[in-house]
Design an enzyme around this catalytic site. Structure first.
Site, PDB file in Angstrom:
ATOM      1  NE  ARG A 116     -66.764  -8.265  19.408  1.00 26.86           N
ATOM      2  CZ  ARG A 116     -66.022  -7.170  19.606  1.00 26.86           C
ATOM      3  NH1 ARG A 116     -66.475  -5.976  19.237  1.00 26.86           N
ATOM      4  NH2 ARG A 116     -64.818  -7.256  20.138  1.00 26.86           N
ATOM      5  CD  GLU A 138     -54.941 -15.720  19.055  1.00 25.36           C
ATOM      6  OE1 GLU A 138     -54.174 -14.807  19.380  1.00 25.36           O
ATOM      7  OE2 GLU A 138     -55.599 -16.401  19.874  1.00 25.36           O
ATOM      8  CG  ASP A 223     -59.077  -0.332  21.578  1.00 24.71           C
ATOM      9  OD1 ASP A 223     -60.106   0.044  21.023  1.00 24.71           O
ATOM     10  OD2 ASP A 223     -59.020  -1.395  22.225  1.00 24.71           O
TER      11      ASP A 223
END
Ligand code: CA
Length: 319
Positions: A116, A138, A223
């Site tokens: 995605r 995971e 991130d």
């Protein structure tokens, strides 16, 4: 090991707990913050003037980014699974007088059903960069079998160009104001890398690491990321309960801001003076009950008093 000195700032929770809050985008024009709940398959808006969070659940597929379209009020490009689409949104919770329209723009990786879209951002030229990742597994598994994603740009006429292949988890992006350097995070590698950018074209051979989480003993994985006006980078540390500030020139850790949510996911400067750092987070793996009880995991936070400001998020130029 050290996480750098603690930066004194005020951290306040300003949104409800989401599953995977992400992609904060400060829209200077409307003075509102747009963000998403990737696994909640929804776009969200925070209005600082009222303190209200509103959402539109699209459902069906993940929504990992939302960017306003230049010159087209109430129009947004969002990712929807492996597609990029244009939607209209009045910014309010679902109501009977509003009908959402979804116009397809582009799709990638038609055969990679487990992938995605993930993080994305518009560069200084008004062009959207967005990468992909495998979903529903995971982190350790993704680490063991890396490189199943790619990083793309959306070009004029809705064509998608592949900029990087072999991507693990495409995340934080930003560019120096001279448009000569691109910063980029592949979370799997636990590094912040940079590339020569040459005003718009990525020099893949120039890739080098500017900050390594492993070597610096930083908790969690990098991130989302944003740059402040001093050219320093703010990096959200997923599973790290913090945002760190690093100097991309020296590779030094400048400090950290503790966030009361382990899965700190992304950051964007906003507010009238662009000196508020908005921080998203996730509550993956929690039940609805645990999420409500915790309150912080998955919430949107506002960090003030940092003494530094950033740039407004850029909207996308669409022909
Ligand atoms: Ca992310």
């Amino acid at each position: 090991m050290s996480q750098g000195s603690k930066i004194n700032a005020k951290v306040e929770r300003i949104g409800p707990p989401l599953i995977l809050g992400e992609g904060p985008h400060w829209d200077e024009e409307t003075q509102k913050l747009y963000y998403v709940d990737i696994d909640g398959m929804a776009m969200w808006r925070y209005d600082p003037a009222t303190g209200k969070n509103t959402k539109y659940e699209l459902g069906e597929k993940t929504v990992s980014l939302i960017v306003p379209v230049q010159g087209q009020p109430s129009k947004y490009v969002i990712s929807w699974g492996r597609e990029l689409v244009k939607v209209n949104w009045d910014g309010e919770d679902k109501h009977s007088n509003f009908k959402l329209t979804v116009e397809p723009i582009a799709a990638v990786e038609k055969d990679l059903h487990n992938n995605r879209f993930n993080d994305g951002k518009v560069d200084l030229n008004g062009r959207l960069w967005a990468g992909t990742m495998p979903m529903g597994e995971e982190f350790e598994y993704t680490v063991a079998t890396p490189g199943r994603g790619s990083l793309y740009t959306l070009e004029e006429g809705g064509k998608v160009a592949t900029q990087l292949t072999g991507v693990g988890i495409a995340n934080g992006l930003d560019w120096t104001r001279d448009n000569k350097t691109m910063y980029y995070i592949d979370s799997i590698l636990r590094r912040v890398d940079c590339f020569d950018f040459n005003g718009g074209s990525l020099n893949t051979a120039s890739r080098r690491t500017i900050f390594d989480f492993e070597k610096n003993g930083i908790k969690g994985v990098p991130d989302g990321m944003t740059m402040d006006k001093e050219g320093k980078l703010w990096v959200a540390c997923f599973n790290g309960y913090q945002v760190i500030r690093i100097d991309p020139e020296s590779g030094k850790l400048l400090g950290h801001v503790p966030i009361p949510a382990a899965m700190t996911t992304s950051v964007a400067f906003g507010g009238p003076k662009l000196d508020i750092l908005y921080v998203t987070s996730a509550s993956l793996g929690m039940t609805d009950e645990e999420r409500k009880r915790d309150g912080n995991a998955g919430a949107l936070f506002r960090v003030t008093g940092l003494g530094v400001s950033g740039y407004p998020s850029r909207s996308i130029k669409l022909a």
